[in-house]
Design an enzyme around this catalytic site. Structure first.
Site, PDB file in Angstrom:
ATOM      1  N   TYR A  70      32.260  62.793   6.826  1.00  0.00           N
ATOM      2  CA  TYR A  70      31.352  63.106   5.724  1.00  0.00           C
ATOM      3  C   TYR A  70      31.391  64.588   5.366  1.00  0.00           C
ATOM      4  O   TYR A  70      31.409  64.944   4.184  1.00  0.00           O
ATOM      5  CB  TYR A  70      29.925  62.685   6.083  1.00  0.00           C
ATOM      6  CG  TYR A  70      29.796  61.212   6.377  1.00  0.00           C
ATOM      7  CD1 TYR A  70      29.964  60.273   5.373  1.00  0.00           C
ATOM      8  CD2 TYR A  70      29.523  60.752   7.665  1.00  0.00           C
ATOM      9  CE1 TYR A  70      29.872  58.910   5.637  1.00  0.00           C
ATOM     10  CE2 TYR A  70      29.422  59.399   7.939  1.00  0.00           C
ATOM     11  CZ  TYR A  70      29.598  58.480   6.926  1.00  0.00           C
ATOM     12  OH  TYR A  70      29.516  57.144   7.192  1.00  0.00           O
ATOM     13  N   HIS A 112      25.623  58.751  15.556  1.00  0.00           N
ATOM     14  CA  HIS A 112      27.022  58.707  15.993  1.00  0.00           C
ATOM     15  C   HIS A 112      27.158  59.195  17.429  1.00  0.00           C
ATOM     16  O   HIS A 112      26.679  60.274  17.780  1.00  0.00           O
ATOM     17  CB  HIS A 112      27.896  59.592  15.101  1.00  0.00           C
ATOM     18  CG  HIS A 112      28.180  59.013  13.768  1.00  0.00           C
ATOM     19  ND1 HIS A 112      28.409  59.775  12.639  1.00  0.00           N
ATOM     20  CD2 HIS A 112      28.279  57.711  13.358  1.00  0.00           C
ATOM     21  CE1 HIS A 112      28.642  58.985  11.611  1.00  0.00           C
ATOM     22  NE2 HIS A 112      28.560  57.739  12.014  1.00  0.00           N
ATOM     23  N   ARG A 162      24.947  53.090   4.322  1.00  0.00           N
ATOM     24  CA  ARG A 162      25.107  54.019   5.452  1.00  0.00           C
ATOM     25  C   ARG A 162      26.074  55.159   5.088  1.00  0.00           C
ATOM     26  O   ARG A 162      25.790  56.318   5.349  1.00  0.00           O
ATOM     27  CB  ARG A 162      25.605  53.256   6.676  1.00  0.00           C
ATOM     28  CG  ARG A 162      25.816  54.129   7.930  1.00  0.00           C
ATOM     29  CD  ARG A 162      26.038  53.240   9.142  1.00  0.00           C
ATOM     30  NE  ARG A 162      26.532  53.978  10.304  1.00  0.00           N
ATOM     31  CZ  ARG A 162      25.761  54.659  11.147  1.00  0.00           C
ATOM     32  NH1 ARG A 162      24.446  54.713  10.962  1.00  0.00           N
ATOM     33  NH2 ARG A 162      26.290  55.277  12.188  1.00  0.00           N
ATOM     34  N   LYS A 192      26.059  49.005  18.056  1.00  0.00           N
ATOM     35  CA  LYS A 192      27.461  49.406  18.175  1.00  0.00           C
ATOM     36  C   LYS A 192      27.634  50.703  18.979  1.00  0.00           C
ATOM     37  O   LYS A 192      28.477  51.533  18.655  1.00  0.00           O
ATOM     38  CB  LYS A 192      28.097  49.568  16.790  1.00  0.00           C
ATOM     39  CG  LYS A 192      28.259  48.245  16.048  1.00  0.00           C
ATOM     40  CD  LYS A 192      29.125  48.399  14.822  1.00  0.00           C
ATOM     41  CE  LYS A 192      29.409  47.049  14.187  1.00  0.00           C
ATOM     42  NZ  LYS A 192      30.302  47.163  13.010  1.00  0.00           N
ATOM     43  N   HIS A 237      27.232  48.020   3.739  1.00  0.00           N
ATOM     44  CA  HIS A 237      27.538  49.177   4.591  1.00  0.00           C
ATOM     45  C   HIS A 237      27.706  50.457   3.782  1.00  0.00           C
ATOM     46  O   HIS A 237      27.683  51.555   4.338  1.00  0.00           O
ATOM     47  CB  HIS A 237      28.783  48.915   5.427  1.00  0.00           C
ATOM     48  CG  HIS A 237      28.894  49.800   6.633  1.00  0.00           C
ATOM     49  ND1 HIS A 237      28.050  49.676   7.729  1.00  0.00           N
ATOM     50  CD2 HIS A 237      29.722  50.843   6.921  1.00  0.00           C
ATOM     51  CE1 HIS A 237      28.369  50.587   8.641  1.00  0.00           C
ATOM     52  NE2 HIS A 237      29.376  51.305   8.163  1.00  0.00           N
ATOM     53  N   ARG A 267      22.971  50.281   9.376  1.00  0.00           N
ATOM     54  CA  ARG A 267      23.861  49.139   9.250  1.00  0.00           C
ATOM     55  C   ARG A 267      23.012  47.935   8.840  1.00  0.00           C
ATOM     56  O   ARG A 267      21.807  47.896   9.090  1.00  0.00           O
ATOM     57  CB  ARG A 267      24.567  48.851  10.571  1.00  0.00           C
ATOM     58  CG  ARG A 267      25.419  49.999  11.095  1.00  0.00           C
ATOM     59  CD  ARG A 267      25.993  49.654  12.460  1.00  0.00           C
ATOM     60  NE  ARG A 267      26.873  50.712  12.971  1.00  0.00           N
ATOM     61  CZ  ARG A 267      26.469  51.735  13.717  1.00  0.00           C
ATOM     62  NH1 ARG A 267      25.175  51.842  14.046  1.00  0.00           N
ATOM     63  NH2 ARG A 267      27.322  52.648  14.147  1.00  0.00           N
TER      64      ARG A 267
END
Length: 218
Positions: free
Chosen positions: A205, A196, A173, A107, A170, A82
């Site tokens: 993805y 994640h 990423r 995050k 972004h 990020r």
């Protein structure tokens, strides 16, 4: 130059794979490329490897800080960072002997240690020589750490006119996740690489990858 100036209306042409959950719409006039698909007409939120190469070349050729800008794009893409994570990279995160870097995620994502490729190590050593007094990897010409907003503006400015759609930071990423999935990397590995916490985010993805359909008609 006003980096926050509004972008002209953009029309996306050609057949491209959409990013999951995104429905194509026509661009609205006078909207910023950071407003997302509905405002810009983008039909995807990632760059292909060939487009990343174009962006890397353009970043390297910027009049000032070309090497730094090239490394920002390279590190952001390779490690799925990020923009705030790019800005927060520090020399203390890098182990030149082991060839690794600690990726401190934000995050609620999970931290991890990534290996660095040879071109990254060489590029980082050059930056270290240029910014030996700063604890941060990416600095301005005055030696101050780059803010996230400055990095975002640089990437937006570098990509302007390069493609048939406006880009934002972004997308680096997203491009990393798309590349790994398209290469056939398993979902758990991609999840760990991107940090994640929820594998459902990673599944976006892998759902995009054509690898799963390869050979169906052969």
């Amino acid at each position: 130059m006003n980096l926050d100036a509004q972008e002209p209306k953009v029309e996306q042409k050609g057949s491209v794979l959409p990013f999951p959950g995104v429905r194509p719409r026509l661009a609205k006039a006078g909207t910023s490329p950071n407003k997302g698909h509905e405002a810009t007409g983008r039909t995807r939120e990632y760059l292909t490897p060939a487009e990343i190469d174009q962006l890397l070349t353009a970043a390297k050729r910027t009049a000032r800080n070309g090497h730094r800008n090239h490394m920002i794009v390279l590190m952001g893409y390779r490690h799925g960072l990020r923009v705030s994570e790019i800005a927060d990279l520090r020399w203390a995160d890098v182990d030149f002997q082991q060839g690794t870097i600690l990726i401190r995620r934000l995050k609620g994502s999970h931290d991890s240690t990534h290996y660095l490729e040879g071109d990254e190590l060489r590029g980082l050593r050059r930056l270290e020589r240029e910014n030996a007094d700063s604890p941060f990897i990416f600095c301005s010409s005055t030696g101050a750490p780059l803010a996230s907003s400055a990095i975002s503006a640089m990437i937006k400015r570098t990509g302007k006119g390069l493609f048939r759609f406006p880009i934002h930071a972004h997308m680096l990423r997203h491009s990393c996740g798309y590349y790994l999935a398209n290469k056939g990397v398993d979902t758990r590995t991609i999840q760990a690489w991107l940090g994640h916490a929820n594998i459902r985010h990673t599944a976006h993805y892998t759902a995009m990858s054509p690898t799963q359909f390869k050979g169906l008609w052969s």
